[in-house]
Design an enzyme around this catalytic site. Sequence first.
Site, PDB file in Angstrom:
ATOM      1  N   LYS A  81       0.824  -1.217   0.000  1.00  0.00           N
ATOM      2  CA  LYS A  81       0.000   0.000   0.000  1.00  0.00           C
ATOM      3  C   LYS A  81       0.858   1.267   0.000  1.00  0.00           C
ATOM      4  CE  LYS A  81      -2.253  -1.087   3.853  1.00  0.00           C
ATOM      5  NZ  LYS A  81      -1.639  -2.370   4.269  1.00  0.00           N
TER       6      LYS A  81
ATOM      7  N   ARG B 208      -9.917   0.925   8.858  1.00  0.00           N
ATOM      8  CA  ARG B 208      -9.551  -0.434   9.271  1.00  0.00           C
ATOM      9  C   ARG B 208     -10.676  -1.096  10.060  1.00  0.00           C
ATOM     10  NH1 ARG B 208      -3.508   0.580   9.137  1.00  0.00           N
ATOM     11  NH2 ARG B 208      -2.445  -1.341   9.705  1.00  0.00           N
TER      12      ARG B 208
ATOM     13  N   ARG C 245      11.406  -5.294   5.446  1.00  0.00           N
ATOM     14  CA  ARG C 245      11.231  -3.888   5.850  1.00  0.00           C
ATOM     15  C   ARG C 245      11.773  -3.672   7.265  1.00  0.00           C
ATOM     16  NH1 ARG C 245       5.186  -1.911   5.467  1.00  0.00           N
ATOM     17  NH2 ARG C 245       4.928  -3.074   7.374  1.00  0.00           N
TER      18      ARG C 245
ATOM     19  N   ARG D 183      11.292  -0.758  11.998  1.00  0.00           N
ATOM     20  CA  ARG D 183      10.019  -0.392  12.628  1.00  0.00           C
ATOM     21  C   ARG D 183       9.782  -1.241  13.866  1.00  0.00           C
ATOM     22  NH1 ARG D 183       4.961   0.308   8.571  1.00  0.00           N
ATOM     23  NH2 ARG D 183       3.964  -0.691  10.317  1.00  0.00           N
TER      24      ARG D 183
ATOM     25  N   ARG E  59      -0.480  -8.823  13.596  1.00  0.00           N
ATOM     26  CA  ARG E  59      -1.085  -7.817  12.712  1.00  0.00           C
ATOM     27  C   ARG E  59      -1.846  -8.461  11.563  1.00  0.00           C
ATOM     28  NH1 ARG E  59       4.133  -5.123  11.697  1.00  0.00           N
ATOM     29  NH2 ARG E  59       3.146  -3.971  10.026  1.00  0.00           N
TER      30      ARG E  59
HETATM   31  P1  AMP Z   1       0.569   0.606   9.187  1.00  0.00           P
HETATM   32  O1  AMP Z   1       1.718   1.535   9.039  1.00  0.00           O
HETATM   33  O2  AMP Z   1      -0.633   0.988   8.372  1.00  0.00           O
HETATM   34  O3  AMP Z   1       0.940  -0.844   9.013  1.00  0.00           O
HETATM   35  O4  AMP Z   1       0.081   0.738  10.706  1.00  0.00           O
HETATM   36  C1  AMP Z   1       0.951   0.410  11.781  1.00  0.00           C
HETATM   37  C2  AMP Z   1       0.173   0.395  13.087  1.00  0.00           C
HETATM   38  O5  AMP Z   1      -0.404   1.678  13.331  1.00  0.00           O
HETATM   39  C3  AMP Z   1      -1.006  -0.579  13.143  1.00  0.00           C
HETATM   40  O6  AMP Z   1      -0.602  -1.902  13.478  1.00  0.00           O
HETATM   41  C4  AMP Z   1      -1.857   0.074  14.222  1.00  0.00           C
HETATM   42  O7  AMP Z   1      -1.322  -0.141  15.506  1.00  0.00           O
HETATM   43  C5  AMP Z   1      -1.691   1.558  13.918  1.00  0.00           C
HETATM   44  N1  AMP Z   1      -2.692   2.052  12.915  1.00  0.00           N
HETATM   45  C6  AMP Z   1      -2.437   2.605  11.705  1.00  0.00           C
HETATM   46  N2  AMP Z   1      -3.561   2.972  11.091  1.00  0.00           N
HETATM   47  C7  AMP Z   1      -4.579   2.618  11.920  1.00  0.00           C
HETATM   48  C8  AMP Z   1      -5.993   2.720  11.846  1.00  0.00           C
HETATM   49  N3  AMP Z   1      -6.609   3.237  10.774  1.00  0.00           N
HETATM   50  N4  AMP Z   1      -6.711   2.248  12.899  1.00  0.00           N
HETATM   51  C9  AMP Z   1      -6.114   1.729  13.986  1.00  0.00           C
HETATM   52  N5  AMP Z   1      -4.794   1.598  14.124  1.00  0.00           N
HETATM   53  C10 AMP Z   1      -4.016   2.039  13.106  1.00  0.00           C
END
Ligand code: AMP
Length: 187
Positions: free
Chosen positions: A13, A88, A127, A133, A144
């Site tokens: 993404k 989400r 990554r 990260r 996740r």
């Molecule tokens: P990402 O970078 O999209 O993989 O998000 C990393 C982490 O950020 C996720 O595992 C959640 O802990 C938090 N996160 C990001 N976007 C959301 C969202 N829309 N709703 C809830 N948690 C989020």
Amino acid sequence: MNVILFGPPGAGKGTQGALLAQRMGIPKVATGDLIRTAMREETALGRQAKGYYDQGLLVPDEIIVGLIEDLLASGDVADGIIMDGFPRTMTQAEAVDGSLAARDGRVDHVILFDVPDTELVRRVLGRAREQGRSDDTPETIKKRLAVYRRETEPLVARYRRCDVVLEVDGTGSVDEIAARVADALEL
Ligand code: AMP
């Protein structure tokens, strides 16, 4: 045009969103990036989110919905937005619909990246090595993915009912996938 990039962690993404934003001339916004910045700057959002983030859990809707509403009300996204990592949950999807409707907009397309689990894990571990990260450890990746299947994937049915889902094969080179995304959106 308002586009949601949809798929599990490691689906591509972020990478594809950046290319698409350039091609379409509209911003890509990732809630994950906003959260990481907030954690680095130790803002209230960052402090609230950190425990959930580090465990690979979703940050609660009470925190995220306000963030989404503020984001979609901003003039920067008035000409369209590429959403990466949100909505989400069903509550977040309703917040997106409501905020877009408030300016006569809608979710025009949902790009659903199709990538096998083994490839997802391989990419996210890669990554982790490159970016370090804090949520890219083998245990949190598994968590996740499970959270995605349980809480986020059910949204696909909702968007299919609105006939906005475009499924894209998310395997292959970055350029190959970008070409498929452009084809799907008829760019
Ligand atoms: P990402 O970078 O999209 O993989 O998000 C990393 C982490 O950020 C996720 O595992 C959640 O802990 C938090 N996160 C990001 N976007 C959301 C969202 N829309 N709703 C809830 N948690 C989020």
